[in-house]
Design an enzyme around this catalytic site. Sequence first.
Site, PDB file in Angstrom:
ATOM      1  N   ALA A 337      -8.523   9.649 -73.773  1.00 42.95           N
ATOM      2  CA  ALA A 337      -7.180   9.611 -74.009  1.00 42.95           C
ATOM      3  C   ALA A 337      -6.770   8.568 -72.930  1.00 42.95           C
ATOM      4  O   ALA A 337      -7.400   7.654 -72.434  1.00 42.95           O
ATOM      5  CB  ALA A 337      -6.569  10.939 -73.953  1.00 42.95           C
ATOM      6  N   SER A 338      -5.495   8.750 -72.331  1.00 38.41           N
ATOM      7  CA  SER A 338      -5.041   7.877 -71.350  1.00 38.41           C
ATOM      8  C   SER A 338      -5.774   7.892 -69.882  1.00 38.41           C
ATOM      9  O   SER A 338      -5.498   7.050 -69.163  1.00 38.41           O
ATOM     10  CB  SER A 338      -3.311   8.404 -71.000  1.00 38.41           C
ATOM     11  OG  SER A 338      -2.831   7.987 -72.397  1.00 38.41           O
ATOM     12  N   THR A 339      -6.686   8.716 -69.732  1.00 38.69           N
ATOM     13  CA  THR A 339      -7.374   8.701 -68.501  1.00 38.69           C
ATOM     14  C   THR A 339      -8.003   7.306 -68.310  1.00 38.69           C
ATOM     15  O   THR A 339      -8.767   7.141 -67.468  1.00 38.69           O
ATOM     16  CB  THR A 339      -8.277   9.828 -68.256  1.00 38.69           C
ATOM     17  OG1 THR A 339      -9.419   9.955 -69.145  1.00 38.69           O
ATOM     18  CG2 THR A 339      -7.574  11.162 -68.449  1.00 38.69           C
ATOM     19  N   TYR A 340      -8.327   6.692 -69.702  1.00 47.97           N
ATOM     20  CA  TYR A 340      -9.361   5.606 -69.889  1.00 47.97           C
ATOM     21  C   TYR A 340      -8.339   4.310 -69.480  1.00 47.97           C
ATOM     22  O   TYR A 340      -8.935   3.322 -69.002  1.00 47.97           O
ATOM     23  CB  TYR A 340      -9.612   5.430 -71.411  1.00 47.97           C
ATOM     24  CG  TYR A 340     -10.656   4.804 -71.871  1.00 47.97           C
ATOM     25  CD1 TYR A 340     -12.048   4.880 -71.224  1.00 47.97           C
ATOM     26  CD2 TYR A 340     -10.649   3.651 -72.672  1.00 47.97           C
ATOM     27  CE1 TYR A 340     -12.957   3.982 -71.437  1.00 47.97           C
ATOM     28  CE2 TYR A 340     -11.629   2.885 -73.286  1.00 47.97           C
ATOM     29  CZ  TYR A 340     -12.866   3.030 -72.709  1.00 47.97           C
ATOM     30  OH  TYR A 340     -14.132   2.478 -72.817  1.00 47.97           O
ATOM     31  N   LYS A 341      -7.124   4.579 -69.351  1.00 49.04           N
ATOM     32  CA  LYS A 341      -6.253   3.272 -69.061  1.00 49.04           C
ATOM     33  C   LYS A 341      -6.531   2.590 -67.591  1.00 49.04           C
ATOM     34  O   LYS A 341      -6.562   1.451 -67.795  1.00 49.04           O
ATOM     35  CB  LYS A 341      -4.694   3.922 -69.255  1.00 49.04           C
ATOM     36  CG  LYS A 341      -4.257   3.940 -70.587  1.00 49.04           C
ATOM     37  CD  LYS A 341      -2.875   4.410 -70.609  1.00 49.04           C
ATOM     38  CE  LYS A 341      -2.546   4.686 -72.064  1.00 49.04           C
ATOM     39  NZ  LYS A 341      -1.211   5.264 -72.280  1.00 49.04           N
TER      40      LYS A 341
END
Length: 636
Positions: A337-341
């Site tokens: 999820a957004s921890t990949y950003k």
Amino acid sequence: MASFKKSDLSSFQDRTRIAILFVTVCFVLLLSRLVWLQIINHGKYSTLAENNRIAIVPAPAMRGLLIDRNGIVIGRNYSALTLDVNVSEIESSVDKLIDDLSEIIAISPRDRRNFKRSLEDARNMGTFPLRSMLNEVETARFMANRYRFPGVEIRSRNFREYPYNELGSHMIGYIGRVSQKDKERMQSEISNATESDDASELKNAFLPGIQYVGKIGIEQSYEHVLRGVPGYDQVEITAGGRPIRTLSSFPSKPGKNVILSVDIKLQYLVEQLYGNFRGAFVAIEPATGDVLAFVSKPNFNPNDFVEGIDSATWKELNESKSRPLYNRPLKGLYPPASTYKPFMALAALELGIRTPSQAIADPGFFTLGTHTFRDDKKGGHGMVDMEKSIVESCDTYYYLLAREMGVNTMHDFMRPLGFGQKTGIDLDGEAVGILPSTEWKKKYFKKPEQQKWFEGETISLGIGQGYNSFTILQVAHALANVVNEGVVMKPHLVKAVEDPFTRQQKLTTPKESYRLNFKPENIDVIKKSMVAVNQVGTSAKSFKDAPYTNAGKTGTSQVFSLNSKEYNHATTPEFLRDHALFVAFAPAEKPTIVIALIVENAGFGAQYAAPIARKALDFYINGKWPKEIPEWKRAP
């Protein structure tokens, strides 16, 4: 008369010759048999006679201790009396023997099942415990009736104990009765061992003395260190099998102690913070790769497995929807999820696709062909530069970035960070995960129409969804590599092996694996942006008034496709609800701890995952213990 005498004499002489021939033949046969027994097969029958006179009694080695980084013992041994049965010496059937013994000593159905299972595993050969933990009354009662049960003895045995029960069970693992497969594996280890290997010490050892081996976790992966070298006694016995005296003794050599990198108090705190939620949590010291906490929830009690788990408990563990036996940090695969950003942003900087100040206008969606990819904020975030894209978790920024980069460029940048490959942690069974590429899709799918990569599949990869599927261990490892200035350290749970006599420790910490040539100024941009997340961004509430500098990133990952319907957490079935994720590091200027965690089906990362990280960091950095969590107590 003379004729008669002559005939009689001739007959007598014939009979005499026949008798002499018969005696000679018998003597030759006896002499031949004597030569065969006493000369040709002397060694064989001497050994058989000696075996009738001498019994080999195994002396199992004391297993090494498991000790956390602060000296707390989390895996130990204790002695207890057991009722042992040598199957080759019993005179009745196994069932009748157990029935007769049950009249003297209580033998439960579980004891009976475990004993029979041990017999099956060993093909009805050897000595096995029928009952453990005998008390004084039971011992005295058996000794008074011992003459009735040849092949049955009371012995003192060492048992494995995990004093904190469920705590860290997936990491620690457990031991169990040695099986035929275990024996074959040991033989293979011995034959392939070099002189410097621990397994080489078993070449001249009495292998039947190895009665328990590690089955999973550290107990399995460090079996060769923990088990030691078994010994044996040569005991002279009577024809009835009673011991007379010990002829010679070959003492066992205890196993080495294993010093873990884990802080068991931190482990305990995090497990308590999860409560009844499911999930995974990994904390790493970036400079060394030391794993500080390795949490999988729910967990199980490894003590249940040491002497064989009962069928009711086994059924409960196996059939539970929560899957307590599943090692989530090691094997669980989740969209990041957004921890990949932050990783996507670093890729954009390193590849020259974006600058920190370069901004996009976010209308709250991105359209590709006939499909619209929506942002979580209706109306959009306005003008968004790189820092704002991380702080406010702007999806549209990363939709556009993913399209510009393409799937193969993303793959090639993320792979050296540790995504989509095994980290090499010192546990067996680590999952690889999925870091998609066009080549991966060709190999993964069999039908030609499924092997083609579509541009729309690229877009969702930018926000950590789509085919992206990684372990929480991989996410923690990747972030540790970034904040460690691109120096890649292999994560590990064991940092030293200790001699049980001298207490001298031999460090096992791996050296750096390789270096990623990231520009320091690009890493600083990512770190600064993640600091802002905890100050004014999505996790600011959880980190308000923190007395140390910290950085983080929230994430909320979809479990199933909404099909354009509005997500409602309360009305969605529990196992279909979104996962809550969070990554963090502290102190921000020189991190000593990196955290990645997921709370399955909990909802928003900022609401459910970030608070766990905050309390874990408070304890590790400042020693602050949450009031709502019971204090840690050392086991007696």
